[in-house]
Design a protein around this motif. Structure first.
Motif, short mmCIF file in Angstrom:
data_model
loop_
_atom_site.label_atom_id
_atom_site.label_comp_id
_atom_site.label_asym_id
_atom_site.label_seq_id
_atom_site.Cartn_x
_atom_site.Cartn_y
_atom_site.Cartn_z
N TRP A 161 -10.55 2.88 31.78
CA TRP A 161 -10.02 1.68 31.12
C TRP A 161 -8.55 1.41 31.41
CZ3 TRP A 161 -13.67 -1.20 28.81
CH2 TRP A 161 -14.87 -0.55 28.43
N LYS A 163 -6.33 2.97 29.83
CA LYS A 163 -5.76 3.02 28.48
C LYS A 163 -6.02 4.37 27.82
CE LYS A 163 -5.95 -1.88 27.59
NZ LYS A 163 -4.60 -2.05 28.08
N GLU A 167 -6.16 3.18 22.18
CA GLU A 167 -5.76 1.79 22.48
C GLU A 167 -6.95 0.85 22.60
OE1 GLU A 167 -1.63 2.30 25.02
OE2 GLU A 167 -3.53 2.65 26.07
N ILE A 168 -8.14 1.41 22.69
CA ILE A 168 -9.34 0.56 22.76
C ILE A 168 -10.18 0.75 21.50
CG2 ILE A 168 -9.61 0.26 25.26
CD1 ILE A 168 -11.26 2.77 25.34
N SER A 169 -11.09 -0.18 21.27
CA SER A 169 -11.93 -0.11 20.07
C SER A 169 -12.55 1.28 19.93
CB SER A 169 -13.02 -1.17 20.17
OG SER A 169 -14.07 -0.86 19.29
N THR A 335 -9.76 -4.56 23.11
CA THR A 335 -8.52 -4.25 22.37
C THR A 335 -8.34 -5.31 21.27
OG1 THR A 335 -7.20 -5.63 23.82
CG2 THR A 335 -7.40 -3.31 24.44
N GLU A 336 -7.45 -5.02 20.33
CA GLU A 336 -7.16 -5.97 19.24
C GLU A 336 -6.65 -7.29 19.79
OE1 GLU A 336 -7.61 -5.95 15.93
OE2 GLU A 336 -8.78 -4.14 16.34
N GLU A 337 -5.77 -7.17 20.77
CA GLU A 337 -5.15 -8.36 21.36
C GLU A 337 -6.24 -9.27 21.97
OE1 GLU A 337 -2.57 -7.03 24.44
OE2 GLU A 337 -2.13 -9.09 25.11
N ASN A 338 -7.18 -8.64 22.67
CA ASN A 338 -8.23 -9.43 23.32
C ASN A 338 -9.20 -10.01 22.30
OD1 ASN A 338 -6.96 -8.58 25.57
ND2 ASN A 338 -8.45 -6.97 26.04
N LYS A 339 -9.37 -9.31 21.19
CA LYS A 339 -10.25 -9.79 20.13
C LYS A 339 -9.71 -11.12 19.58
CE LYS A 339 -13.35 -8.94 16.72
NZ LYS A 339 -13.26 -10.24 16.08
#
Ligand code: UDP
Length: 387
Positions: A161, A163, A167-169, A335-339
């Motif tokens: 990733w 990451k 940092e990821i879900s 990620t939160e940002e992409n969500k």
């Protein structure tokens, strides 16, 4: 001419095409940019006669009997239980990390003590996501959690990733939890099998219907338009008044108006070798060595008695929309940002009554094969049963 246009011939699109054609007598057009059906589940015989998975290993497993039975209309199944080993400190140990991995990697007295503690704390047979195990207040178990995190997760996830696991879900590393068990199988689902004649045959059977037309080698943008103001649709220059089922990249359908959603791509490098068998199990993960994440040997899946063997190495890479070597979006990056970006797209999609989004790419969800079949069947029942 058509009642429904379906973009994408993977499981989401093919299940809905099959249902609409056979149950509702709808005329369906399936469009796919590739030269074949089946999406990333596509398999084929390579030049050496071995059944390979062109887009990486696909192992069917489900607890959902209705999904298993539904797919059983299109294939015979051959029982197959997937096993994965991780190459750790020069040894190959079961992944998900389990009690056998524990005893293989740590000194016996320490392993025995940790085993007792794990069972007392969580219970035999329980699965604990690594990020949860790391939160633990017991010093010895915390040591174990950090050991597993370092040896199994952190470097694999960095490769896969780009990451850190945190940092990821949590759903992502939670797919491969620490398993307090001696069961070495990768999955514990009730139904585990491979299609006897391969996945592609399932799709051929599903789509082989007088009401279904399949247009391959066609990017949807070359034949279809959706007006983002009015919702009007056109197919090959004529007004289209039916339904659209879209299984591709949600940001592409909506012309990237809220920005690009990021994806992760892979480079699959296939090799054919003269030996009868290359490795002891179907998949060996290499969390800490090499640039690839894992090697899969297909004969373990296909069970063919044939000379030579074919393997594939998976090299994760950045997704680049305009680079033909890197433009397959295998995984949305969770990620939160992409969500936040995704939520804007999903809210926007609500405005389009005749548009339905289904699938890993259209919904940006980490659907497994059984999940997406279940999802497509649910969409059919909820939205199209009376259509
Ligand atoms: N993972 C890991 N080490 C492993 C196996 C998995 O760190 O040896 C993590 C990694 O982040 C990976 C995720 O768990 O992306 C999910 O793994 P899975 O095998 O389910 O991924 P898939 O087969 O869908 O690529």
């Amino acid at each position: 001419m058509f009642d429904t246009i379906i973009i994408g011939a993977g499981f989401a699109g093919s299940v809905l095409a099959e249902r609409l054609a056979t149950q509702n007598n709808k005329r369906v057009l399936v469009i796919d940019k590739r030269r074949h059906i089946g999406g990333n589940c596509y398999d084929r015989y390579d030049d050496h006669g071995i059944l390979i998975h062109q887009y990486g290993p696909h192992l069917f497993h489900t607890d959902n009997q209705s999904v298993f039975d539904y797919l059983g209309q299109f294939t015979q199944w051959r029982p197959y239980q997937h096993e994965v080993l991780g190459f750790i400190d020069g040894q190959k140990v079961p992944v998900p990390f389990n009690l056998n991995s524990l005893h293989a990697l740590l000194p016996e007295s320490l392993a025995a003590s940790l085993e007792k503690k794990l069972i007392a704390r969580f219970g035999y047979g329980m699965k604990v996501p690594i990020l949860e195990l790391r939160e633990i207040d017991d010093a010895e178990l915390k040591f174990l959690a950090d050991f597993i995190y370092e040896k199994i997760f952190v470097n694999y996830t960095a490769k896969q990733w780009g990451k850190l696991p945190e940092e990821i879900s949590a759903e992502v590393t939670g797919r491969v939890p620490v398993f307090i068990s001696r069961d070495n199988r990768y999955f514990q689902d009730k139904y585990q099998a491979v299609p006897a004649l391969g996945y592609t045959r399932i799709f051929e059977t599903m789509l082989d219907h007088a009401n279904i037309s399949v247009m391959l080698n066609t990017h949807f943008k070359d034949v279809f338009t959706l007006d983002l103001e009015s919702g009007a649709m056109q197919l090959m220059g004529s007004e289209f008044e039916g339904e659209l089922i879209f299984t591709g990249l949600i940001d592409e359908l909506f012309e990237r108006r809220f920005g690009e959603l990021p994806y992760r791509s892979l480079d699959f490098q296939f090799e054919h070798l003269p030996c009868a068998q290359y490795q002891e199990k179907t998949t060996i993960n290499y969390p800490n060595d090499y640039d690839f994440t894992r090697i899969t040997e297909f004969k373990h899946i296909s069970q063919q008695s044939i000379a030579g063997t074919s393997i594939v190495k998976e090299f994760p890479q950045a997704f680049e929309r305009d680079n033909p070597l890197k433009n397959i979006p295998y995984y949305p990056i969770f990620t939160e940002e992409n969500k936040a970006i995704l939520d804007r797209y999903l809210a926007f999609a609500e405005k389009f009554e005749r548009v339905t989004l289904v699938g890993r790419l259209a919904e940006n969800r980490y659907y497994d094969m059984d999940d997406i079949v279940a999802r497509a069947l649910a969409v059919f029942a909820d939205k199209f049963a009376d259509y």
